[in-house]
Design an enzyme around this catalytic site. Structure first.
Site, PDB file in Angstrom:
ATOM      1  N   CYS A 174       0.761  -1.187   0.046  1.00 49.56           N
ATOM      2  CA  CYS A 174       0.262  -0.141  -0.027  1.00 49.56           C
ATOM      3  C   CYS A 174       0.837   1.208   0.128  1.00 49.56           C
ATOM      4  O   CYS A 174       1.793   1.409   0.551  1.00 49.56           O
ATOM      5  CB  CYS A 174      -0.901   0.039   0.952  1.00 49.56           C
ATOM      6  N   ARG A 220       4.852  -0.727  -6.349  1.00 52.19           N
ATOM      7  CA  ARG A 220       4.907  -1.487  -5.143  1.00 52.19           C
ATOM      8  C   ARG A 220       3.712  -2.687  -5.356  1.00 52.19           C
ATOM      9  O   ARG A 220       3.471  -3.565  -4.418  1.00 52.19           O
ATOM     10  CB  ARG A 220       4.216  -0.667  -3.836  1.00 52.19           C
ATOM     11  N   TRP A 225      -3.226  -2.706  -1.339  1.00 52.07           N
ATOM     12  CA  TRP A 225      -3.232  -4.169  -1.452  1.00 52.07           C
ATOM     13  C   TRP A 225      -4.186  -4.837  -0.401  1.00 52.07           C
ATOM     14  O   TRP A 225      -3.652  -4.740   0.591  1.00 52.07           O
ATOM     15  CB  TRP A 225      -1.678  -4.401  -1.627  1.00 52.07           C
ATOM     16  N   ASN A 253      -1.676   2.118   5.924  1.00 49.34           N
ATOM     17  CA  ASN A 253      -0.935   1.107   5.670  1.00 49.34           C
ATOM     18  C   ASN A 253      -0.670   0.182   6.789  1.00 49.34           C
ATOM     19  O   ASN A 253      -0.558   0.663   7.784  1.00 49.34           O
ATOM     20  CB  ASN A 253       0.498   1.542   5.035  1.00 49.34           C
ATOM     21  N   GLY A 254      -0.686  -1.069   6.719  1.00 49.33           N
ATOM     22  CA  GLY A 254      -0.424  -2.053   7.783  1.00 49.33           C
ATOM     23  C   GLY A 254      -1.587  -2.795   8.086  1.00 49.33           C
ATOM     24  O   GLY A 254      -2.753  -2.922   7.503  1.00 49.33           O
ATOM     25  N   GLU A 301      15.265 -19.770  -6.763  1.00 52.34           N
ATOM     26  CA  GLU A 301      14.947 -18.568  -7.561  1.00 52.34           C
ATOM     27  C   GLU A 301      14.407 -18.482  -8.828  1.00 52.34           C
ATOM     28  O   GLU A 301      13.449 -17.914  -9.010  1.00 52.34           O
ATOM     29  CB  GLU A 301      16.242 -17.579  -7.382  1.00 52.34           C
ATOM     30  N   LYS A 323      10.618 -17.292  -9.662  1.00 49.80           N
ATOM     31  CA  LYS A 323      10.401 -16.338 -10.697  1.00 49.80           C
ATOM     32  C   LYS A 323       9.358 -16.899 -11.780  1.00 49.80           C
ATOM     33  O   LYS A 323       8.473 -16.043 -12.310  1.00 49.80           O
ATOM     34  CB  LYS A 323      11.655 -16.017 -11.492  1.00 49.80           C
ATOM     35  N   GLU A 338       5.683 -16.609 -10.185  1.00 46.21           N
ATOM     36  CA  GLU A 338       5.477 -15.264  -9.609  1.00 46.21           C
ATOM     37  C   GLU A 338       4.883 -14.792 -11.027  1.00 46.21           C
ATOM     38  O   GLU A 338       3.438 -14.164 -11.050  1.00 46.21           O
ATOM     39  CB  GLU A 338       6.731 -14.751  -9.244  1.00 46.21           C
ATOM     40  N   HIS A 391      14.189 -38.758  -3.714  1.00 43.79           N
ATOM     41  CA  HIS A 391      13.252 -38.966  -2.532  1.00 43.79           C
ATOM     42  C   HIS A 391      11.936 -38.444  -2.349  1.00 43.79           C
ATOM     43  O   HIS A 391      11.408 -37.805  -1.362  1.00 43.79           O
ATOM     44  CB  HIS A 391      14.026 -38.472  -1.480  1.00 43.79           C
ATOM     45  N   LYS A 430       5.034  -5.276  -4.320  1.00 44.57           N
ATOM     46  CA  LYS A 430       6.487  -4.975  -4.265  1.00 44.57           C
ATOM     47  C   LYS A 430       7.234  -4.986  -3.185  1.00 44.57           C
ATOM     48  O   LYS A 430       8.112  -5.735  -2.816  1.00 44.57           O
ATOM     49  CB  LYS A 430       6.796  -3.676  -5.323  1.00 44.57           C
TER      50      LYS A 430
END
Length: 626
Positions: free
Chosen positions: A2, A27, A73, A109-110, A499, A503, A506, A522, A621
């Site tokens: 946010c 963001r 958000w 925000n929060g 990583e 990606k 995402e 395994h 973000k």
């Protein structure tokens, strides 16, 4: 996540508020809105992009000298207009909204952890809620405490809030005043250039081109903002002065240029970002990590700290966590220091064994990641006071909280999926490894010279890897038709496989998982079919022969392999085995090169699938809430 922008001025402030939101779009958000004082309080809200909000305020002729704006958000309540900020309070009473104008407007925000008991208490007093958000609770709470002075009402309200928040509030009865408060979420003051206006924002970038005079509010601060003046009280509500700093937040950094998406732009900026991150590094020295005080003077001595510590604890989230996993291999093999890497959100909630001779290293792109900041504070509360951060934002909360720091110079990263921030983190962590090894007497002059030579060659090596893009595009055409993928790596390259999988999931929404290749038999081998592409990172290192055996296990089950191989690995393309050869083998620094094709694979697969590359669904973000 946010974003907040607020202003008190003698001019129409709506264009500044909306432009500030546009600069915070990177963001991630799912709704946005603005509220201004225009005789009374008026607002506009939308679940579309900020461009739609701009059209709405223009068509509705929304103007005002004082206002607040927000990108949301969703956490509490679905992305819907009635849940979008700013939130209003019309006072208590079932018919309050229809019988009287709004008195309080608020953005937040929060997360407020005690919103449920507060909501119940306010409902008992006659307040009616029109959203599912925790934010509306704050608006009604401030209204219930208001007695002619908004500053006093906000100070009283924050004493009842548990959790993380940054808020900006305006009131119908005080047309030239904005009140802000923060606890656990960032909030800054922007001091107007000509003494006729002042600003609030969650990020200095929101105020780029408006002012470069910034005050970073401390935890617990409450600020009273008016056009020509402001004053701040601390968590004890005592008046306090905060340092005004000159912060250059260039709006041009957010321009897309000739690229299709910011993610693509940022992938191709990595040679420059690495060069900038290493700029001025003429030798390995602990002094590269010396702390800086709030006044810009030299702070803690890294040389003394590095001499005293025996172990390292790395705290990070997401992509930054994977850079920490890679650094563990360097720190233990080169600096010979036992290293533990923890997911920040897990570490803070478990019982651990503290050691005061531990260097606590945080890794964060924004420097505002809520879980990492909380984990740092938890580590300090256990007596581990030697702290260092690898961070991309020199003015962030994390840099201010840690004794020591290394600032990467990736520049502004707009795409939600981190790329250049990751590789610059790896560069900073490798420098940290060398500096620690030197401080401990474990780095010879010859090794130092060799490693620094290899680091300075990284930008050129990265350009050669980026030239592989046409081959990666060919792979992406196959991946675009898949719904699942496996990534394999061994040793130092296992975190790079992690990583790569992150990606892909995402930005393409393909389910992707990564495993240490030795773990294939395994469990994950049960998933291998011709419909499950298996991406393998295959550098020519000590584990190559073991990795080749893992590849055979996949081929024997009909799996299709996509291998990133060094030129001398003698892995050849064949039916069901696709090989891209890396330009050169790069030893310990190989992860910085091998991750780039995985970034390109995710990007081009997302383009082929038509997803929103820079703003993937449900993601943000900067994760400034738990």
């Amino acid at each position: 996540m946010c974003g907040i922008v607020g202003a008190a001025s003698h001019r129409n402030i709506v264009p500044v508020l909306v432009q500030g939101l546009q600069r915070l779009e990177y963001r991630g958000y799912d709704s946005c809105g603005v509220a201004v004082h225009a005789g009374g309080l008026t607002r506009a809200r939308t679940t579309s992009r900020v461009a739609e909000l701009l059209t709405q305020v223009h068509d509705d002729r929304v103007v005002g000298l004082t206002g607040i704006a927000h990108t949301r958000w969703a956490t509490h309540g679905a992305p819907a207009v009635h849940n979008a900020h700013p939130h209003f309070s019309h006072g208590a009473g079932e018919d309050a909204e229809t019988t009287r104008p709004a008195r309080i407007a608020l953005v937040h925000n929060g997360i407020i952890e005690n919103h449920e008991p507060l909501r119940a208490a306010l409902q008992a007093r006659g307040y009616v809620f029109h959203s599912q958000t925790d934010t509306e609770v704050i608006a009604h709470l401030i209204d219930s405490l208001y007695d002619g002075d908004l500053f006093e009402a906000v100070k009283a309200a924050v004493l009842q809030l548990h959790g993380a928040y940054a808020i900006a509030v305006i009131c119908r009865d005080e047309p030239h005043r904005v009140i802000g408060a923060r606890q656990g979420s960032p909030l800054i003051l922007g001091v107007g250039k000509d003494g006729t206006e002042n600003f609030l924002a969650s990020d200095a970038m929101a105020l780029a081109g408006v002012t470069d005079q910034i005050v970073y509010l401390d935890e617990g601060d409450v600020i009273d903002l008016q056009p020509g003046k402001y004053w701040i009280v601390d968590r004890a509500h005592k008046p306090v002065a905060r340092t005004v700093r000159t912060v250059q937040a260039h709006s041009g950094a957010a321009e897309l240029g000739p690229y299709r998406h910011y993610m693509q732009k940022e992938i191709f900026e990595q040679p420059r970002a690495i060069a900038d991150t290493l700029e001025g590094v003429v030798g390995v020295a602990p002094e590269l990590f010396d702390g800086v005080t709030h006044d810009g003077a030299t702070g803690a001595s890294a040389h003394r700290v590095f001499k005293e510590i025996d172990t390292i604890l790395i705290l990070a989230c997401g992509t930054s966590f994977y850079s920490g996993l890679a650094a563990k291999y360097w720190l233990e093999s080169i600096a010979k220091i036992p290293t533990q890497v923890e997911i920040a959100s897990e570490y803070r909630y478990r019982d651990s064994v503290p050691d005061p001779k531990t260097l606590v290293v945080t890794i964060t792109q924004s420097g505002e990641t809520a879980d990492t900041l909380a984990a740092l504070k938890h580590a300090r509360s256990l007596g581990m006071t030697q702290t260092l951060t690898i961070c991309n934002v020199a003015t962030s909360a994390m840099v201010r909280e840690c004794k020591l720091a290394y600032i990467t110079r990736a520049g502004v990263e707009i795409g939600v999926a981190s790329t250049k921030a990751f590789t610059t983190q790896l560069a900073g962590l490798f420098l940290l490894t060398l500096a620690l090894a030197q401080a401990k007497g474990r780095l010879s002059d010859a090794d130092e010279a060799r490693y620094l030579h290899e680091m300075r060659h990284l930008p050129v090596a990265l350009q050669s890897v980026l030239a592989l893009e046409p081959q990666i595009i060919s792979w992406s055409e196959d991946f675009a038709r898949k719904e699942n993928a496996l990534f394999l790596g061994r040793g130092l390259h296992y975190p790079i496989a992690l990583e790569g999988a992150l990606k892909l999931k995402e930005v393409t929404y393909i389910h992707a998982e990564a495993y240490a290749a030795g773990e294939l038999k395994h469990g994950p081998l049960a998933l291998v079919t011709s419909e499950m592409p298996v991406v393998t990172v295959a550098p020519n290192d000590a584990l190559l022969e073991k990795l080749k055996s893992n590849l055979q296990e996949v081929r024997a089950r009909g799996g299709v392999l996509y291998v990133l191989a060094d030129g001398d690995t003698k892995i050849e393309s064949s039916e069901g085995l696709h090989v891209i050869r890396m330009p050169e083998h790069y030893g310990a620094l190989s992860p910085l090169l091998h991750v780039v094709p995985l970034q390109l694979l995710a990007y081009h697969t997302a383009c082929a699938r038509g997803t929103d590359v820079d703003k993937p669904r449900n993601l943000a973000k900067s994760v400034t809430v738990e």
